[in-house]
Design a protein around this motif. Structure first.
Motif, PDB file in Angstrom:
ATOM      1  N   LEU A  74      -9.490  -1.758  -2.735  1.00 22.93           N
ATOM      2  CA  LEU A  74      -8.731  -2.056  -3.946  1.00 22.93           C
ATOM      3  C   LEU A  74      -7.346  -2.508  -3.490  1.00 22.93           C
ATOM      4  O   LEU A  74      -6.581  -1.715  -2.935  1.00 22.93           O
ATOM      5  CB  LEU A  74      -8.605  -0.798  -4.817  1.00 22.93           C
ATOM      6  N   VAL A  75      -7.056  -3.773  -3.661  1.00 17.89           N
ATOM      7  CA  VAL A  75      -5.746  -4.313  -3.301  1.00 17.89           C
ATOM      8  C   VAL A  75      -4.862  -4.163  -4.536  1.00 17.89           C
ATOM      9  O   VAL A  75      -5.264  -4.547  -5.641  1.00 17.89           O
ATOM     10  CB  VAL A  75      -5.841  -5.801  -2.896  1.00 17.89           C
ATOM     11  N   PHE A  76      -3.682  -3.592  -4.373  1.00 20.26           N
ATOM     12  CA  PHE A  76      -2.814  -3.408  -5.535  1.00 20.26           C
ATOM     13  C   PHE A  76      -1.370  -3.760  -5.181  1.00 20.26           C
ATOM     14  O   PHE A  76      -0.972  -3.729  -4.013  1.00 20.26           O
ATOM     15  CB  PHE A  76      -2.915  -1.982  -6.094  1.00 20.26           C
ATOM     16  N   SER A  77      -0.625  -4.097  -6.203  1.00 18.16           N
ATOM     17  CA  SER A  77       0.775  -4.480  -5.992  1.00 18.16           C
ATOM     18  C   SER A  77       1.659  -3.789  -7.011  1.00 18.16           C
ATOM     19  O   SER A  77       1.191  -3.312  -8.049  1.00 18.16           O
ATOM     20  CB  SER A  77       0.937  -6.004  -6.117  1.00 18.16           C
ATOM     21  N   ALA A  78       2.954  -3.740  -6.688  1.00 21.77           N
ATOM     22  CA  ALA A  78       3.958  -3.307  -7.656  1.00 21.77           C
ATOM     23  C   ALA A  78       5.148  -4.258  -7.523  1.00 21.77           C
ATOM     24  O   ALA A  78       5.513  -4.650  -6.412  1.00 21.77           O
ATOM     25  CB  ALA A  78       4.378  -1.860  -7.418  1.00 21.77           C
ATOM     26  N   VAL A 104       4.261   4.993  -6.052  1.00 27.43           N
ATOM     27  CA  VAL A 104       3.058   4.381  -6.644  1.00 27.43           C
ATOM     28  C   VAL A 104       1.845   4.679  -5.752  1.00 27.43           C
ATOM     29  O   VAL A 104       0.767   5.055  -6.241  1.00 27.43           O
ATOM     30  CB  VAL A 104       3.254   2.857  -6.820  1.00 27.43           C
ATOM     31  N   CYS A 105       2.031   4.539  -4.437  1.00 32.51           N
ATOM     32  CA  CYS A 105       0.922   4.807  -3.501  1.00 32.51           C
ATOM     33  C   CYS A 105       0.460   6.250  -3.624  1.00 32.51           C
ATOM     34  O   CYS A 105      -0.746   6.531  -3.632  1.00 32.51           O
ATOM     35  CB  CYS A 105       1.361   4.517  -2.066  1.00 32.51           C
ATOM     36  N   ASP A 106       1.415   7.186  -3.716  1.00 35.06           N
ATOM     37  CA  ASP A 106       1.045   8.599  -3.882  1.00 35.06           C
ATOM     38  C   ASP A 106       0.218   8.785  -5.154  1.00 35.06           C
ATOM     39  O   ASP A 106      -0.787   9.492  -5.162  1.00 35.06           O
ATOM     40  CB  ASP A 106       2.300   9.474  -3.960  1.00 35.06           C
ATOM     41  N   LYS A 107       0.649   8.145  -6.224  1.00 31.63           N
ATOM     42  CA  LYS A 107      -0.052   8.320  -7.506  1.00 31.63           C
ATOM     43  C   LYS A 107      -1.442   7.698  -7.460  1.00 31.63           C
ATOM     44  O   LYS A 107      -2.406   8.268  -7.989  1.00 31.63           O
ATOM     45  CB  LYS A 107       0.771   7.703  -8.641  1.00 31.63           C
ATOM     46  N   VAL A 108      -1.567   6.534  -6.820  1.00 31.11           N
ATOM     47  CA  VAL A 108      -2.896   5.905  -6.705  1.00 31.11           C
ATOM     48  C   VAL A 108      -3.804   6.811  -5.878  1.00 31.11           C
ATOM     49  O   VAL A 108      -4.969   7.048  -6.235  1.00 31.11           O
ATOM     50  CB  VAL A 108      -2.793   4.503  -6.064  1.00 31.11           C
ATOM     51  N   PHE A 109      -3.267   7.363  -4.790  1.00 34.29           N
ATOM     52  CA  PHE A 109      -4.099   8.220  -3.941  1.00 34.29           C
ATOM     53  C   PHE A 109      -4.485   9.500  -4.679  1.00 34.29           C
ATOM     54  O   PHE A 109      -5.606   9.994  -4.516  1.00 34.29           O
ATOM     55  CB  PHE A 109      -3.362   8.548  -2.645  1.00 34.29           C
ATOM     56  N   PHE A 126       2.692  -4.411  -1.554  1.00 31.25           N
ATOM     57  CA  PHE A 126       1.229  -4.387  -1.618  1.00 31.25           C
ATOM     58  C   PHE A 126       0.666  -3.196  -0.862  1.00 31.25           C
ATOM     59  O   PHE A 126       1.174  -2.808   0.194  1.00 31.25           O
ATOM     60  CB  PHE A 126       0.652  -5.668  -1.009  1.00 31.25           C
ATOM     61  N   GLY A 127      -0.414  -2.655  -1.416  1.00 29.53           N
ATOM     62  CA  GLY A 127      -1.155  -1.599  -0.742  1.00 29.53           C
ATOM     63  C   GLY A 127      -2.644  -1.854  -0.873  1.00 29.53           C
ATOM     64  O   GLY A 127      -3.076  -2.758  -1.603  1.00 29.53           O
ATOM     65  N   GLY A 128      -3.414  -1.069  -0.147  1.00 25.53           N
ATOM     66  CA  GLY A 128      -4.870  -1.213  -0.217  1.00 25.53           C
ATOM     67  C   GLY A 128      -5.531   0.147  -0.135  1.00 25.53           C
ATOM     68  O   GLY A 128      -5.202   0.940   0.750  1.00 25.53           O
ATOM     69  N   LEU A 129      -6.414   0.413  -1.076  1.00 25.52           N
ATOM     70  CA  LEU A 129      -7.166   1.671  -1.067  1.00 25.52           C
ATOM     71  C   LEU A 129      -8.594   1.354  -0.612  1.00 25.52           C
ATOM     72  O   LEU A 129      -9.334   0.649  -1.304  1.00 25.52           O
ATOM     73  CB  LEU A 129      -7.177   2.312  -2.453  1.00 25.52           C
ATOM     74  N   LEU A 130      -8.937   1.896   0.551  1.00 21.66           N
ATOM     75  CA  LEU A 130     -10.298   1.687   1.080  1.00 21.66           C
ATOM     76  C   LEU A 130     -11.186   2.826   0.603  1.00 21.66           C
ATOM     77  O   LEU A 130     -10.788   4.002   0.636  1.00 21.66           O
ATOM     78  CB  LEU A 130     -10.246   1.659   2.611  1.00 21.66           C
ATOM     79  N   LEU A 160      -3.730   2.265   2.631  1.00 22.53           N
ATOM     80  CA  LEU A 160      -2.785   1.528   3.478  1.00 22.53           C
ATOM     81  C   LEU A 160      -1.601   1.148   2.599  1.00 22.53           C
ATOM     82  O   LEU A 160      -1.784   0.620   1.489  1.00 22.53           O
ATOM     83  CB  LEU A 160      -3.431   0.273   4.061  1.00 22.53           C
ATOM     84  N   SER A 161      -0.416   1.432   3.095  1.00 21.62           N
ATOM     85  CA  SER A 161       0.790   1.210   2.293  1.00 21.62           C
ATOM     86  C   SER A 161       1.692   0.180   2.979  1.00 21.62           C
ATOM     87  O   SER A 161       1.513  -0.146   4.144  1.00 21.62           O
ATOM     88  CB  SER A 161       1.524   2.549   2.139  1.00 21.62           C
ATOM     89  N   ASN A 162       2.663  -0.286   2.209  1.00 15.52           N
ATOM     90  CA  ASN A 162       3.595  -1.269   2.751  1.00 15.52           C
ATOM     91  C   ASN A 162       4.503  -0.644   3.818  1.00 15.52           C
ATOM     92  O   ASN A 162       5.063   0.425   3.619  1.00 15.52           O
ATOM     93  CB  ASN A 162       4.449  -1.787   1.595  1.00 15.52           C
TER      94      ASN A 162
END
Ligand code: SF4
Length: 178
Positions: A72-76, A99-104, A173-177, A117-119
């Motif tokens: 899941l590629v995501f941006s803020a 944002v990365c913490d909240k997505v995880f 940008f981040g990515g959730l594998l 994976l975070s910026n």
């Protein structure tokens, strides 16, 4: 935008602060040795468990990604006063880490194997333990997406999300594998 997983709903991602997102197969992740060369100019290089050389060679990173099915590629996106707004860029970076913490956190209630994976680097500790001791928070260690050798502009294109989002803005940008 596609719905990535039932618990990663559009609403939950937007609530987490995500601006855009897209889903790709891990085979589509664009790796580039040139990105790793650029890493050597970054202050986090050789100063963090989240960055090279701690994350391993680019082939190790590729193999790690290929051990999952999807990303899941995501941006803020953050507003800046102008293109020289260094404080705004730094504030955006800090906000993106949240944002990365909240997505995880969205993955916590669901069985499965995940890697976020975070910026850029990891800034949780005042001073990283690399290379003298293990990471203090390995379950919250989000490796650098660039440090993995991923060409983020191309990643955004593959995920069908925007790399650049207007004048006087910065996008991370981040990515959730999974
Ligand atoms: S959590 Fe602390 S020790 Fe671990 S990578 Fe981040 S800064 Fe380094």
């Amino acid at each position: 935008m596609k719905k990535p997983l039932s618990f990663l709903s559009r609403e939950s991602l937007l609530q987490a602060g995500v601006y855009q997102y897209g889903l790709i197969d891990v085979q589509e992740i664009p790796f580039s040795p040139e990105v790793r060369v650029m890493c050597t100019a970054c202050p986090s290089y050789n100063h963090s468990w989240a960055c090279p050389p701690a994350v391993g060679e680019i082939d190790d990173c590729r193999q790690t990604c290929l051990s999952y099915e999807k990303m899941l590629v995501f941006s803020a996106r953050y507003e800046l006063e102008d293109s020289f707004d260094y404080e705004g860029i730094q504030a955006g970076m800090r906000a993106f880490k949240e944002v990365c913490d909240k997505v995880f956190q969205l993955t916590h209630q669901h069985e499965g194997r995940y890697l976020l994976l975070s910026n850029e680097g990891c800034f949780r500790c005042k001073q990283c333990t690399w290379p003298n001791a293990p990471c203090r928070m390995p379950d919250r260690l989000f490796p650098s997406i660039e440090g993995y050798g991923i060409l983020v502009s191309e990643l955004a294109r593959k995920a069908k999300i925007s790399y650049v989002n207007g004048p006087n803005t910065v996008t991370y940008f981040g990515g959730l594998l999974f």
